[in-house]
Design a protein around this motif. Structure first.
Motif, PDB file in Angstrom:
ATOM      1  N   ILE A 150       0.834  -1.205   0.000  1.00  0.00           N
ATOM      2  CA  ILE A 150       0.000   0.000   0.000  1.00  0.00           C
ATOM      3  C   ILE A 150       0.867   1.254   0.000  1.00  0.00           C
ATOM      4  CG2 ILE A 150      -0.373   0.545   2.465  1.00  0.00           C
ATOM      5  CD1 ILE A 150      -3.198   0.182  -0.046  1.00  0.00           C
ATOM      6  N   VAL A 151       2.013   1.196   0.682  1.00  0.00           N
ATOM      7  CA  VAL A 151       2.939   2.334   0.688  1.00  0.00           C
ATOM      8  C   VAL A 151       3.530   2.534  -0.702  1.00  0.00           C
ATOM      9  CG1 VAL A 151       5.135   3.192   1.582  1.00  0.00           C
ATOM     10  CG2 VAL A 151       3.465   2.175   3.147  1.00  0.00           C
ATOM     11  N   ARG A 152       3.934   1.433  -1.342  1.00  0.00           N
ATOM     12  CA  ARG A 152       4.483   1.532  -2.704  1.00  0.00           C
ATOM     13  C   ARG A 152       3.446   2.109  -3.667  1.00  0.00           C
ATOM     14  NH1 ARG A 152       5.787  -4.043  -2.013  1.00  0.00           N
ATOM     15  NH2 ARG A 152       7.846  -4.331  -1.070  1.00  0.00           N
ATOM     16  N   TYR A 153       2.209   1.706  -3.478  1.00  0.00           N
ATOM     17  CA  TYR A 153       1.147   2.095  -4.407  1.00  0.00           C
ATOM     18  C   TYR A 153       0.746   3.558  -4.235  1.00  0.00           C
ATOM     19  CZ  TYR A 153      -3.220   1.772  -7.037  1.00  0.00           C
ATOM     20  OH  TYR A 153      -4.224   1.967  -7.947  1.00  0.00           O
ATOM     21  N   LEU A 154       0.735   4.041  -3.000  1.00  0.00           N
ATOM     22  CA  LEU A 154       0.180   5.370  -2.736  1.00  0.00           C
ATOM     23  C   LEU A 154       1.218   6.462  -2.496  1.00  0.00           C
ATOM     24  CD1 LEU A 154      -2.782   4.468  -0.334  1.00  0.00           C
ATOM     25  CD2 LEU A 154      -2.945   5.198  -2.713  1.00  0.00           C
ATOM     26  N   THR A 189     -20.186  -7.533  -0.367  1.00  0.00           N
ATOM     27  CA  THR A 189     -20.933  -6.998  -1.506  1.00  0.00           C
ATOM     28  C   THR A 189     -20.052  -6.763  -2.721  1.00  0.00           C
ATOM     29  OG1 THR A 189     -22.524  -5.919  -0.039  1.00  0.00           O
ATOM     30  CG2 THR A 189     -22.389  -5.093  -2.303  1.00  0.00           C
ATOM     31  N   TYR A 190     -18.893  -6.151  -2.516  1.00  0.00           N
ATOM     32  CA  TYR A 190     -18.096  -5.675  -3.649  1.00  0.00           C
ATOM     33  C   TYR A 190     -16.961  -6.598  -4.077  1.00  0.00           C
ATOM     34  CZ  TYR A 190     -20.645  -1.374  -2.880  1.00  0.00           C
ATOM     35  OH  TYR A 190     -21.647  -0.452  -2.742  1.00  0.00           O
ATOM     36  N   PHE A 191     -16.763  -7.688  -3.345  1.00  0.00           N
ATOM     37  CA  PHE A 191     -15.674  -8.580  -3.737  1.00  0.00           C
ATOM     38  C   PHE A 191     -16.132 -10.026  -3.886  1.00  0.00           C
ATOM     39  CE2 PHE A 191     -13.342  -4.989  -1.885  1.00  0.00           C
ATOM     40  CZ  PHE A 191     -12.495  -4.704  -2.939  1.00  0.00           C
ATOM     41  N   ARG A 220      -9.971  -8.114  -8.697  1.00  0.00           N
ATOM     42  CA  ARG A 220      -9.917  -8.952  -7.494  1.00  0.00           C
ATOM     43  C   ARG A 220      -8.710  -8.591  -6.635  1.00  0.00           C
ATOM     44  NH1 ARG A 220     -10.948 -12.938 -11.462  1.00  0.00           N
ATOM     45  NH2 ARG A 220     -13.113 -13.693 -11.446  1.00  0.00           N
ATOM     46  N   ASN A 221      -7.608  -8.275  -7.302  1.00  0.00           N
ATOM     47  CA  ASN A 221      -6.378  -7.969  -6.572  1.00  0.00           C
ATOM     48  C   ASN A 221      -6.473  -6.663  -5.782  1.00  0.00           C
ATOM     49  OD1 ASN A 221      -5.200 -10.300  -7.512  1.00  0.00           O
ATOM     50  ND2 ASN A 221      -4.130  -9.299  -9.211  1.00  0.00           N
ATOM     51  N   THR A 222      -7.407  -5.799  -6.171  1.00  0.00           N
ATOM     52  CA  THR A 222      -7.560  -4.559  -5.404  1.00  0.00           C
ATOM     53  C   THR A 222      -8.108  -4.835  -4.010  1.00  0.00           C
ATOM     54  OG1 THR A 222      -9.821  -4.155  -6.213  1.00  0.00           O
ATOM     55  CG2 THR A 222      -7.996  -3.220  -7.502  1.00  0.00           C
TER      56      THR A 222
END
Length: 397
Positions: A150-154, A189-191, A220-222
């Motif tokens: 999450i750190v790498r992504y954001l 609901t969303y996954f 799905r990976n999100t």
């Protein structure tokens, strides 16, 4: 009481008893005069003790104005003047103030100190940032793989984007009646595969191109990223609550949830509900989900709600105008014995006249809102239910 000649609809709102009432009252329609007259009549004509009437307003200024009007009306009559001294201590306040009153009164049930305090917005923001820094520091010291991702992504130069998202998620979840139940429902609901497949089909219909299996997998990976953000938000919330309990300082949202929790005790719930024979709520269009849950636990077919869906401007504070709209659509407009009707929930009354503005201005407002406010956009059918008419002959053209 000062001379006041109500219209047929206003008189109905003042006099109706024995069931829930929802009044749709636009600006300049005489709403405050009607509210004041209804309270006055309950006290003077129906002999209802002032302590048995709860009036909830949206602002402290509105509560003070209501008190002053009621007091002035009582002082006009020597037979009721002695009742004016009770007004200052009456339950005429904002929802936050009334919730705080209940929490302090029943602090022992909640396991809280009676002298608990409330943080203002500035202090709460400062504390949130301090606690969040500590939470992130712990995760940096012993990072899990999802946290690293999450750190790498954001994050690039700093972790401000991550901080902003955690705070936003936490603030949103804090407005839910049960944040953990909401997260569980969100994940389910969303996954799930059905939702993913339906989402893919909807997307395919729009772009006229098949969604690849790899693209479904990317969605799905999100889930891992989202669930890590939710984990961080929950960790932050737990540490923040520890700070609040240690310093005996809470937010108004905490107070609202504490007040709602009191009603989990059947004995206390009955004790509180039975103490109010009439509950009056102003600016009902700005009620939040938590406040509505509280109102439902407190009331017993004795609600008098006033609002105007056109004036709902506090969605950013979790005001849910759909609560007003749904009741408006379910309630029945009639002067007959409505309680004889099957599945009767309440009566709706429309204040359609404006006594404050000129006829041409009202025409322009109607023309604009007929276009922009419909059931699917704006939450109300303005053309059929909310047209404003000029009520002041001096202003008519």
């Amino acid at each position: 009481m000062a001379k006041f000649k109500p219209t047929h609809e206003q008189a109905r709102a003042i006099d109706a008893r024995g069931h829930n009432i929802l009044v749709s009252a636009g600006a300049g329609s005489g709403k405050t005069a009607v509210l004041t007259k209804r309270v006055y009549d309950l006290i003077v004509n129906d002999k209802v003790p002032l302590k048995s009437i709860l009036v909830v307003t949206f602002t402290n200024a509105a509560a003070q104005e209501m008190k002053e009007r009621i007091k002035a009306n009582l002082l006009e009559n020597k037979e009721t003047a002695h009742l004016a001294q009770e007004v200052d201590s009456a339950h005429i306040s904002t929802f936050d103030a009334f919730a705080l009153y209940l929490v302090r009164k029943y602090h022992y049930f909640l396991g809280l100190s009676k002298d608990l305090g409330v943080m203002d917005g500035a202090l709460l923001k400062f504390v949130q940032n301090e606690v969040l820094s500590e939470v992130l520091e712990k995760n940096y010291e012993h990072p899990s793989e999802p946290f690293k991702n999450i750190v790498r992504y954001l994050c690039e130069r700093n972790d401000n984007p991550l901080r902003d998202i955690i705070l936003a998620i936490n603030n949103f979840l804090d407005l839910q009646i049960d944040r953990r139940a909401y997260v569980k429902t969100y994940e389910g609901t969303y996954f799930n595969e059905e939702y993913i497949n339906n989402l893919a089909k909807e997307y395919e219909n729009k772009i006229d191109e098949e969604v690849k299996p790899s693209e479904k997998m990317a969605y799905r990976n999100t889930k891992d990223l989202v669930m890590e953000l939710l984990r961080l938000s929950e960790q932050f919330n737990e540490e923040l609550y520890k700070y609040k309990t240690k310093h005996n300082l809470f937010s108004f949202n905490d107070i609202a949830k504490f007040a709602l929790k009191i009603f989990d005790d059947e004995s206390l719930s009955e004790q509180i509900s039975s103490s109010f024979t009439h509950i009056i709520i102003d600016e009902y269009q700005d009620t939040s989900d938590i406040q509505e849950a509280f109102i439902n636990r407190l009331s017993n077919n004795n609600l008098f709600m006033v609002g105007d869906v056109k004036q709902s401007i506090y969605a950013f504070r979790n005001a849910n105008s759909q609560i007003f709209t749904d009741k408006y659509n379910r309630y029945i407009r009639d002067d007959n014995d409505l309680r004889e009707l099957e599945n009767f929930e309440g009566e709706k009354i429309d204040f359609t006249y404006n006594y404050r503005s000129r006829e041409q201005l009202l025409k322009d407002i109607n023309d604009m809102f007929k276009v922009i406010m419909q059931d699917e956009h704006g939450g109300a059918n303005y053309a059929s239910d909310h047209i404003i008419k000029a009520g002041n002959d001096n202003y008519k053209t």
